[in-house]
Scaffold this active site. Structure first.
Site, mmCIF file in Angstrom:
data_model
loop_
_atom_site.group_PDB
_atom_site.id
_atom_site.type_symbol
_atom_site.label_atom_id
_atom_site.label_comp_id
_atom_site.label_asym_id
_atom_site.label_seq_id
_atom_site.Cartn_x
_atom_site.Cartn_y
_atom_site.Cartn_z
ATOM 1 N N ARG A 174 0.815 -1.207 0.000
ATOM 2 C CA ARG A 174 0.000 0.000 0.000
ATOM 3 C C ARG A 174 0.854 1.266 0.000
ATOM 4 N NH1 ARG A 174 -5.225 -0.158 0.522
ATOM 5 N NH2 ARG A 174 -6.304 -1.929 1.422
ATOM 6 N N GLY A 202 -11.445 4.139 -0.922
ATOM 7 C CA GLY A 202 -10.071 3.837 -0.553
ATOM 8 C C GLY A 202 -9.976 2.505 0.165
ATOM 9 N N CYS A 203 -8.966 2.361 0.992
ATOM 10 C CA CYS A 203 -8.751 1.115 1.738
ATOM 11 C C CYS A 203 -9.996 0.749 2.537
ATOM 12 C CB CYS A 203 -7.560 1.281 2.664
ATOM 13 S SG CYS A 203 -7.342 -0.080 3.830
ATOM 14 N N PHE A 204 -10.485 -0.465 2.363
ATOM 15 C CA PHE A 204 -11.718 -0.830 3.067
ATOM 16 C C PHE A 204 -11.542 -0.991 4.560
ATOM 17 C CE2 PHE A 204 -11.222 -5.275 0.836
ATOM 18 C CZ PHE A 204 -10.031 -5.532 1.475
ATOM 19 N N TRP A 205 -10.312 -1.092 5.046
ATOM 20 C CA TRP A 205 -10.111 -1.160 6.498
ATOM 21 C C TRP A 205 -10.709 0.060 7.190
ATOM 22 C CZ3 TRP A 205 -4.144 -2.366 6.525
ATOM 23 C CH2 TRP A 205 -3.925 -3.683 6.077
#
Length: 229
Positions: A10, A56-59
């Protein structure tokens, strides 16, 4: 892919170094916006509803919605491509057509769809960025709304138009409305990631600040406990 390899994938080397030294709790999100209250509120009634958000990042998307009162489930996954390439390794190439997406199940009697949109554009996603959010680059990190009903589509369309006229953002709004396609749940290691890995460098640097911003900006919608699943 292990979480260590995922962090390396990332972040560029400079950003990775910054993330590793930023292991103290973060206190402010990178970019927060005073998104307007919706002029066209959602009129959903009845049982639990489902909404999909790519940002964006699903976290981080999952982490924020898991702390919203009225949200009963937030599940990370992939939307926009086909089953054959719906895996983290394939999606990370940016060639599969998927976006990292979170499926949010919510009680409209406690939190409306338009209120979820306001939270999303205030503390989760910068709607002026194309195919990127935070340190992440590629079409898999695009910001998108995926309405699953006529009501959601009308609310989302009206809200994006309102955002463009609000003067809150000094660049054009580029977030898209995408047609609903099949949603593929992500691998188990990516579910509830922020809850299970609170000291992870990426979570500390990019996602914990989003949850802190939710608590600060939307105290009436904030839930201290993380709703798993």
């Amino acid at each position: 892919m292990t979480v260590t390899r995922r962090l390396s994938a990332r972040l560029s080397p400079l950003l990775a170094a910054a993330a590793l030294v930023a292991c103290a709790p973060a206190v402010a999100a990178d970019a927060t916006f005073d998104a307007p209250a919706a002029a066209r509120p959602a009129r959903e009634q009845g049982n639990l509803k489902t909404a999909y958000f790519a940002g964006g990042c699903f976290w981080g998307v999952e982490a924020v919605f898991s702390h919203v009162k009225g949200v009963t489930s937030a599940v990370s996954g992939y939307h926009g491509g086909n089953a054959a390439t719906a895996s983290y390794d394939r999606v990370s190439s940016g060639l599969s057509g998927h976006a990292e997406t979170v499926r949010v199940t919510y009680d409209p009697a406690q939190v409306r769809y338009d209120q979820l949109l306001r939270i999303f554009f205030s503390v989760v996603a910068d709607p002026t960025l194309t195919d990127r959010q935070g340190p992440d680059r590629g079409s898999q990190y695009r910001a998108a709304l995926i309405p699953v009903s006529t009501e959601q589509r009308e609310v989302a369309t009206a809200y994006l138009a309102q955002m463009r006229q609000s003067g809150v953002w000094n660049r054009p709004i580029v977030t898209r409305i995408e047609p609903a396609r099949q949603f593929f749940e992500a691998e188990g290691e990516h579910q509830d990631f922020a809850r299970r890995n609170p000291q992870h460098g990426y979570i500390q640097r990019w996602d914990a600040p989003k949850v802190a911003a939710l608590r600060s900006m939307f105290p009436d919608h904030y839930r201290a406990t993380f709703r798993s699943g």
